[in-house]
Design a protein around this motif. Sequence first.
Motif, PDB file in Angstrom:
ATOM      1  N   GLY A   1      -2.323   2.678  -3.645  1.00 15.80           N
ATOM      2  CA  GLY A   1      -0.915   3.088  -3.580  1.00 15.80           C
ATOM      3  C   GLY A   1      -0.463   3.595  -4.931  1.00 15.80           C
ATOM      4  N   GLY A   2       0.827   3.796  -5.060  1.00 20.08           N
ATOM      5  CA  GLY A   2       1.384   4.332  -6.290  1.00 20.08           C
ATOM      6  C   GLY A   2       2.250   3.331  -7.026  1.00 20.08           C
ATOM      7  N   TYR A   3       3.314   3.823  -7.667  1.00 22.26           N
ATOM      8  CA  TYR A   3       4.169   2.981  -8.505  1.00 22.26           C
ATOM      9  C   TYR A   3       4.671   1.742  -7.759  1.00 22.26           C
ATOM     10  CZ  TYR A   3       4.591   6.784 -11.979  1.00 22.26           C
ATOM     11  OH  TYR A   3       4.345   7.734 -12.926  1.00 22.26           O
ATOM     12  N   GLY A   4       5.147   1.944  -6.515  1.00 25.51           N
ATOM     13  CA  GLY A   4       5.709   0.825  -5.765  1.00 25.51           C
ATOM     14  C   GLY A   4       4.682  -0.257  -5.497  1.00 25.51           C
ATOM     15  N   THR A   5       3.479   0.142  -5.109  1.00 29.18           N
ATOM     16  CA  THR A   5       2.409  -0.816  -4.853  1.00 29.18           C
ATOM     17  C   THR A   5       2.050  -1.588  -6.114  1.00 29.18           C
ATOM     18  OG1 THR A   5       1.501   0.587  -3.110  1.00 29.18           O
ATOM     19  CG2 THR A   5       0.023  -1.072  -4.041  1.00 29.18           C
ATOM     20  N   PHE A   6       1.943  -0.862  -7.240  1.00 27.49           N
ATOM     21  CA  PHE A   6       1.586  -1.513  -8.501  1.00 27.49           C
ATOM     22  C   PHE A   6       2.648  -2.532  -8.895  1.00 27.49           C
ATOM     23  CE2 PHE A   6      -0.351   2.845  -9.719  1.00 27.49           C
ATOM     24  CZ  PHE A   6      -1.389   2.650  -8.831  1.00 27.49           C
ATOM     25  N   GLU A   7       3.915  -2.127  -8.780  1.00 30.14           N
ATOM     26  CA  GLU A   7       5.011  -3.011  -9.175  1.00 30.14           C
ATOM     27  C   GLU A   7       5.042  -4.265  -8.319  1.00 30.14           C
ATOM     28  OE1 GLU A   7       9.052  -4.673  -8.812  1.00 30.14           O
ATOM     29  OE2 GLU A   7       8.078  -3.398  -7.296  1.00 30.14           O
TER      30      GLU A   7
ATOM     31  N   CYS B   1       0.841  -1.194   0.000  1.00 33.82           N
ATOM     32  CA  CYS B   1       0.000   0.000   0.000  1.00 33.82           C
ATOM     33  C   CYS B   1       0.877   1.245   0.000  1.00 33.82           C
ATOM     34  CB  CYS B   1      -0.927   0.014   1.211  1.00 33.82           C
ATOM     35  SG  CYS B   1      -0.083  -0.039   2.806  1.00 33.82           S
ATOM     36  N   GLY B   2       0.229   2.391  -0.115  1.00 31.27           N
ATOM     37  CA  GLY B   2       0.944   3.645  -0.196  1.00 31.27           C
ATOM     38  C   GLY B   2       1.525   4.092   1.136  1.00 31.27           C
ATOM     39  N   SER B   3       2.665   4.758   1.057  1.00 31.29           N
ATOM     40  CA  SER B   3       3.247   5.375   2.247  1.00 31.29           C
ATOM     41  C   SER B   3       2.692   6.778   2.459  1.00 31.29           C
ATOM     42  CB  SER B   3       4.778   5.428   2.128  1.00 31.29           C
ATOM     43  OG  SER B   3       5.175   6.124   0.958  1.00 31.29           O
ATOM     44  N   SER B   4       1.792   7.197   1.571  1.00 26.86           N
ATOM     45  CA  SER B   4       1.021   8.425   1.752  1.00 26.86           C
ATOM     46  C   SER B   4      -0.421   8.046   2.067  1.00 26.86           C
ATOM     47  CB  SER B   4       1.069   9.284   0.488  1.00 26.86           C
ATOM     48  OG  SER B   4       2.390   9.686   0.197  1.00 26.86           O
ATOM     49  N   ALA B   5      -1.171   9.008   2.595  1.00 25.28           N
ATOM     50  CA  ALA B   5      -2.545   8.738   3.006  1.00 25.28           C
ATOM     51  C   ALA B   5      -3.531   8.791   1.858  1.00 25.28           C
ATOM     52  CB  ALA B   5      -2.963   9.738   4.084  1.00 25.28           C
ATOM     53  N   GLY B   6      -3.136   9.434   0.740  1.00 24.52           N
ATOM     54  CA  GLY B   6      -4.093   9.657  -0.336  1.00 24.52           C
ATOM     55  C   GLY B   6      -5.046  10.783   0.027  1.00 24.52           C
ATOM     56  N   ASN B   7      -5.944  11.099  -0.889  1.00 21.33           N
ATOM     57  CA  ASN B   7      -6.862  12.223  -0.632  1.00 21.33           C
ATOM     58  C   ASN B   7      -8.293  11.776  -0.388  1.00 21.33           C
ATOM     59  OD1 ASN B   7      -7.629  11.472  -3.191  1.00 21.33           O
ATOM     60  ND2 ASN B   7      -6.770  13.282  -4.214  1.00 21.33           N
ATOM     61  N   ASN B   8      -8.456  10.501  -0.026  1.00 13.04           N
ATOM     62  CA  ASN B   8      -9.777   9.965   0.290  1.00 13.04           C
ATOM     63  C   ASN B   8      -9.699   9.353   1.692  1.00 13.04           C
ATOM     64  OD1 ASN B   8     -12.135   8.421   0.541  1.00 13.04           O
ATOM     65  ND2 ASN B   8     -12.174   7.861  -1.631  1.00 13.04           N
ATOM     66  N   GLU B   9     -10.464   9.896   2.624  1.00 13.24           N
ATOM     67  CA  GLU B   9     -10.397   9.413   4.010  1.00 13.24           C
ATOM     68  C   GLU B   9     -10.748   7.940   4.145  1.00 13.24           C
ATOM     69  OE1 GLU B   9     -12.804  11.826   6.513  1.00 13.24           O
ATOM     70  OE2 GLU B   9     -11.515  13.604   6.361  1.00 13.24           O
ATOM     71  N   LEU B  10     -11.500   7.414   3.197  1.00 12.23           N
ATOM     72  CA  LEU B  10     -11.864   6.000   3.250  1.00 12.23           C
ATOM     73  C   LEU B  10     -10.642   5.088   3.180  1.00 12.23           C
ATOM     74  CD1 LEU B  10     -15.066   5.614   1.015  1.00 12.23           C
ATOM     75  CD2 LEU B  10     -14.856   5.164   3.470  1.00 12.23           C
ATOM     76  N   PHE B  11      -9.608   5.526   2.480  1.00 11.45           N
ATOM     77  CA  PHE B  11      -8.421   4.686   2.340  1.00 11.45           C
ATOM     78  C   PHE B  11      -7.826   4.349   3.708  1.00 11.45           C
ATOM     79  CE2 PHE B  11      -7.545   6.918  -1.992  1.00 11.45           C
ATOM     80  CZ  PHE B  11      -8.546   6.176  -2.590  1.00 11.45           C
ATOM     81  N   GLY B  12      -7.609   5.381   4.513  1.00 13.35           N
ATOM     82  CA  GLY B  12      -7.043   5.163   5.838  1.00 13.35           C
ATOM     83  C   GLY B  12      -7.986   4.399   6.757  1.00 13.35           C
ATOM     84  N   GLN B  13      -9.274   4.704   6.660  1.00  9.98           N
ATOM     85  CA  GLN B  13     -10.257   4.023   7.503  1.00  9.98           C
ATOM     86  C   GLN B  13     -10.309   2.527   7.198  1.00  9.98           C
ATOM     87  OE1 GLN B  13     -13.908   6.136   6.722  1.00  9.98           O
ATOM     88  NE2 GLN B  13     -13.142   8.061   7.581  1.00  9.98           N
ATOM     89  N   GLU B  14     -10.305   2.192   5.915  1.00 12.27           N
ATOM     90  CA  GLU B  14     -10.372   0.787   5.527  1.00 12.27           C
ATOM     91  C   GLU B  14      -9.059   0.067   5.811  1.00 12.27           C
ATOM     92  OE1 GLU B  14     -13.082  -0.928   4.549  1.00 12.27           O
ATOM     93  OE2 GLU B  14     -14.157   0.921   5.021  1.00 12.27           O
TER      94      GLU B  14
END
Length: 228
Positions: free
Chosen positions: A135-141, A10-23
């Motif tokens: 997540g981003g590039y790392g998660t996808f890879e 997963c991402g090391s950032s929170a993203g811009n959707n609060e659901l991501f962190g909650q889930e």
Amino acid sequence: MTVQSVCVYCGSSAGNNELFGQEAAKLGALLYQLGWKLVYGGGTTGLMGSVASAAMGVRRDGRVHGIIPDALVEKEREPCSDDDGLNEQLSMTVDNHKGSTPLSRACGETTVVSDMHTRKRMMAKESDAFVAMPGGYGTFEEIMECITWSQLGIHNKPIVLFNIDGFYDSLLAFIRNSIDNGFISESNGKIVQVADTAQGVIDKIVQYNAPEGRFNLNWADECEDPRH
């Protein structure tokens, strides 16, 4: 199948959707309740920190193993020692993330390795299943490599996309397009399972059956077989 540990990308950032962190926190809490070990990338920021801290439980007695390359460890910043400090890290966005992360016992035990290849191989060896959250590039890879390993017959472990709020809809459309154009077989398309809730992720892992039609290659000469 018997599950003892789950690797979560997963991402090391929170993203811009609060659901991501909650889930992410819900998934971590379920892993804690089940007594399953979380294997993850070792970060304490963003979604990484959310799933890891939740998997540790309120008593900080969960089973969590972070594996991170030395280059990604923040050497100059002190590890957070309280929940306020951890909460600040969990809300970190991509705009203020510098690529490295402090370590914290609040997110479990951490092994620092020399490079990305060692990290990924260790994570694969320790895990009975693989889950990708947003997540981003790392998660996808990372998740695509696990999918490829399954197709090649290196492992037959469950692979689940945690499709929070439709995050992976476009990737699923890409996979469907590759199937329709003759680059992925219909059976190998089933390597990837999809869930949109934390409980759904757990259910997909428990119910997983590796599809027929994957390559049956001999990987016995591999120095370190990720199946073991």
